[in-house]
Design a protein around this motif. Structure first.
Motif, PDB file in Angstrom:
ATOM      1  N   GLY A   1      20.562 -12.081  24.312  1.00 36.31           N
ATOM      2  CA  GLY A   1      20.055 -10.866  23.691  1.00 36.31           C
ATOM      3  C   GLY A   1      21.120  -9.834  23.379  1.00 36.31           C
ATOM      4  N   SER A   2      22.340 -10.075  23.803  1.00 38.90           N
ATOM      5  CA  SER A   2      23.407  -9.106  23.536  1.00 38.90           C
ATOM      6  C   SER A   2      23.937  -9.302  22.118  1.00 38.90           C
ATOM      7  N   ALA A   3      24.662  -8.312  21.654  1.00 39.56           N
ATOM      8  CA  ALA A   3      25.261  -8.396  20.321  1.00 39.56           C
ATOM      9  C   ALA A   3      26.274  -9.541  20.265  1.00 39.56           C
ATOM     10  N   GLU A   4      26.981  -9.755  21.365  1.00 34.45           N
ATOM     11  CA  GLU A   4      27.958 -10.851  21.436  1.00 34.45           C
ATOM     12  C   GLU A   4      27.257 -12.203  21.327  1.00 34.45           C
ATOM     13  N   SER A   5      26.120 -12.351  21.975  1.00 37.07           N
ATOM     14  CA  SER A   5      25.334 -13.583  21.901  1.00 37.07           C
ATOM     15  C   SER A   5      24.871 -13.844  20.474  1.00 37.07           C
ATOM     16  N   ASP A   6      24.416 -12.797  19.804  1.00 42.23           N
ATOM     17  CA  ASP A   6      23.984 -12.941  18.408  1.00 42.23           C
ATOM     18  C   ASP A   6      25.152 -13.349  17.515  1.00 42.23           C
ATOM     19  N   LYS A   7      26.309 -12.735  17.751  1.00 40.49           N
ATOM     20  CA  LYS A   7      27.485 -13.056  16.940  1.00 40.49           C
ATOM     21  C   LYS A   7      27.872 -14.524  17.112  1.00 40.49           C
ATOM     22  N   LEU A   8      27.829 -15.020  18.360  1.00 39.42           N
ATOM     23  CA  LEU A   8      28.158 -16.426  18.612  1.00 39.42           C
ATOM     24  C   LEU A   8      27.147 -17.351  17.925  1.00 39.42           C
ATOM     25  N   TYR A   9      25.880 -16.970  17.995  1.00 40.31           N
ATOM     26  CA  TYR A   9      24.830 -17.777  17.361  1.00 40.31           C
ATOM     27  C   TYR A   9      25.043 -17.845  15.845  1.00 40.31           C
ATOM     28  N   TYR A  10      25.285 -16.705  15.219  1.00 38.92           N
ATOM     29  CA  TYR A  10      25.471 -16.686  13.763  1.00 38.92           C
ATOM     30  C   TYR A  10      26.779 -17.350  13.349  1.00 38.92           C
ATOM     31  N   SER A  11      27.792 -17.277  14.203  1.00 34.49           N
ATOM     32  CA  SER A  11      29.048 -17.974  13.916  1.00 34.49           C
ATOM     33  C   SER A  11      28.820 -19.482  13.888  1.00 34.49           C
ATOM     34  N   CYS A  12      28.031 -19.973  14.832  1.00 41.11           N
ATOM     35  CA  CYS A  12      27.713 -21.411  14.853  1.00 41.11           C
ATOM     36  C   CYS A  12      26.831 -21.791  13.667  1.00 41.11           C
ATOM     37  N   GLN A  13      25.925 -20.916  13.323  1.00 39.01           N
ATOM     38  CA  GLN A  13      25.046 -21.185  12.175  1.00 39.01           C
ATOM     39  C   GLN A  13      25.896 -21.299  10.901  1.00 39.01           C
ATOM     40  N   ARG A  14      26.834 -20.376  10.731  1.00 39.12           N
ATOM     41  CA  ARG A  14      27.725 -20.425   9.571  1.00 39.12           C
ATOM     42  C   ARG A  14      28.553 -21.706   9.596  1.00 39.12           C
ATOM     43  N   TRP A  15      29.088 -22.043  10.780  1.00 43.58           N
ATOM     44  CA  TRP A  15      29.915 -23.241  10.941  1.00 43.58           C
ATOM     45  C   TRP A  15      29.134 -24.479  10.508  1.00 43.58           C
ATOM     46  N   ASN A  16      27.923 -24.621  11.033  1.00 44.69           N
ATOM     47  CA  ASN A  16      27.112 -25.801  10.731  1.00 44.69           C
ATOM     48  C   ASN A  16      26.699 -25.854   9.262  1.00 44.69           C
ATOM     49  N   ASP A  17      26.328 -24.710   8.693  1.00 45.75           N
ATOM     50  CA  ASP A  17      25.949 -24.680   7.279  1.00 45.75           C
ATOM     51  C   ASP A  17      27.145 -25.010   6.386  1.00 45.75           C
ATOM     52  N   CYS A  18      28.308 -24.456   6.704  1.00 44.57           N
ATOM     53  CA  CYS A  18      29.504 -24.736   5.906  1.00 44.57           C
ATOM     54  C   CYS A  18      29.884 -26.207   5.986  1.00 44.57           C
TER      55      CYS A  18
ATOM     56  N   GLU B   1      36.437 -30.707   0.496  1.00 45.23           N
ATOM     57  CA  GLU B   1      35.862 -30.143   1.719  1.00 45.23           C
ATOM     58  C   GLU B   1      36.767 -29.067   2.307  1.00 45.23           C
ATOM     59  N   LYS B   2      38.070 -29.290   2.246  1.00 42.87           N
ATOM     60  CA  LYS B   2      39.013 -28.285   2.768  1.00 42.87           C
ATOM     61  C   LYS B   2      38.915 -26.989   1.967  1.00 42.87           C
ATOM     62  N   LYS B   3      38.935 -27.105   0.636  1.00 43.89           N
ATOM     63  CA  LYS B   3      38.857 -25.902  -0.208  1.00 43.89           C
ATOM     64  C   LYS B   3      37.516 -25.196  -0.029  1.00 43.89           C
ATOM     65  N   PHE B   4      36.425 -25.965   0.076  1.00 40.92           N
ATOM     66  CA  PHE B   4      35.118 -25.350   0.268  1.00 40.92           C
ATOM     67  C   PHE B   4      35.063 -24.670   1.630  1.00 40.92           C
ATOM     68  N   TRP B   5      35.609 -25.316   2.650  1.00 43.28           N
ATOM     69  CA  TRP B   5      35.641 -24.737   3.997  1.00 43.28           C
ATOM     70  C   TRP B   5      36.390 -23.413   4.000  1.00 43.28           C
ATOM     71  N   GLN B   6      37.536 -23.380   3.312  1.00 42.04           N
ATOM     72  CA  GLN B   6      38.331 -22.156   3.273  1.00 42.04           C
ATOM     73  C   GLN B   6      37.521 -20.997   2.696  1.00 42.04           C
ATOM     74  N   TRP B   7      36.714 -21.273   1.697  1.00 37.24           N
ATOM     75  CA  TRP B   7      35.879 -20.223   1.113  1.00 37.24           C
ATOM     76  C   TRP B   7      34.701 -19.886   2.031  1.00 37.24           C
ATOM     77  N   CYS B   8      34.006 -20.907   2.487  1.00 42.54           N
ATOM     78  CA  CYS B   8      32.748 -20.721   3.214  1.00 42.54           C
ATOM     79  C   CYS B   8      32.943 -20.092   4.590  1.00 42.54           C
ATOM     80  N   SER B   9      33.961 -20.520   5.308  1.00 46.59           N
ATOM     81  CA  SER B   9      34.128 -20.083   6.695  1.00 46.59           C
ATOM     82  C   SER B   9      34.517 -18.614   6.828  1.00 46.59           C
ATOM     83  N   ILE B  10      34.898 -17.972   5.730  1.00 43.85           N
ATOM     84  CA  ILE B  10      35.234 -16.547   5.822  1.00 43.85           C
ATOM     85  C   ILE B  10      34.108 -15.654   5.308  1.00 43.85           C
ATOM     86  N   GLN B  11      32.982 -16.262   4.959  1.00 46.66           N
ATOM     87  CA  GLN B  11      31.844 -15.458   4.506  1.00 46.66           C
ATOM     88  C   GLN B  11      31.362 -14.587   5.658  1.00 46.66           C
ATOM     89  N   PRO B  12      30.967 -13.356   5.384  1.00 46.82           N
ATOM     90  CA  PRO B  12      30.565 -12.444   6.470  1.00 46.82           C
ATOM     91  C   PRO B  12      29.321 -12.937   7.208  1.00 46.82           C
TER      92      PRO B  12
END
Length: 192
Positions: free
Chosen positions: A77-94, A174-185
């Motif tokens: 429930g902390s902001a840090e927990s949410d950030k980790l969750y969304y970071s993983c979500q971005r990672w998996n989607d990318c 995949e490398k070029k797409f990753w470079q773009w996708c992984s820095i999305q906010p």
């Protein structure tokens, strides 16, 4: 008597070598399992890079590795927990959409090569995803926006396949797409 001793020694050596071969083959099987396990769990140095917030840019072939952020602990429930969750979500989607970006790019390349032949998929169907079985509902989510970019990327970068082995070109896409996708906010995932 000597013959029996020699026969016993020969049998003993044969048994020992069979046991040794069996243990080696069991060890090889375990090694295969260990490799699968290794691919499913982030390595300690990857977790450390995630803790520093530089995992996406610092892990070699990151799109082939599991999300290291899930190994970090944060208070629920902390902001840090949410950030980790969304970071993983971005990672998996990318990771998922990056594989599709490679498929799309190769399809645009093959379609371009066929233009001199008879069968050509209209560019409109390629651009809107219709050629890939996608419709407008596939583009409504955050992942859908990544798919939309992957189609645009494919149209603009289909030449990455020209003169390359498909596997090498796919890795490059995949490398070029990753470079773009992984820095999305992360806010993109938070807002969804």
């Amino acid at each position: 008597m000597r013959f029996r001793i020699r026969l016993f020694q020969a049998k003993f050596l044969l048994c020992a070598s069979l046991l040794s071969a069996a243990s080696i083959s069991i060890a090889e099987e375990k090694t295969g399992y260990d490799l699968l396990l290794e691919m499913a769990i982030p390595k300690p140095h990857e977790v450390e890079l995630a803790r520093k917030g530089v995992a996406e840019a610092s892990i070699e072939r990151a799109w082939e590795r599991p999300c290291p952020y899930k190994a970090l602990e944060a208070e629920d429930g902390s902001a840090e927990s949410d950030k980790l969750y969304y970071s993983c979500q971005r990672w998996n989607d990318c990771t998922e959409v990056g594989g599709s970006a490679s498929v799309f790019t190769e399809a645009f390349f093959r379609n371009h090569k066929k233009k001199s032949g008879e069968i050509v998929i209209p560019w409109e169907l390629m651009r809107d995803g219709g050629a890939f079985g996608m419709d407008e509902s596939n583009f409504e989510t955050t992942k859908g926006q990544l798919y939309r970019y992957a189609l645009k990327f494919a149209e603009e970068n289909w030449r990455l396949f020209e003169g390359r082995v498909p596997l090498e070109a796919s890795d490059l896409v995949e490398k070029k797409f990753w470079q773009w996708c992984s820095i999305q906010p992360l806010s993109i995932w938070e807002n969804e």
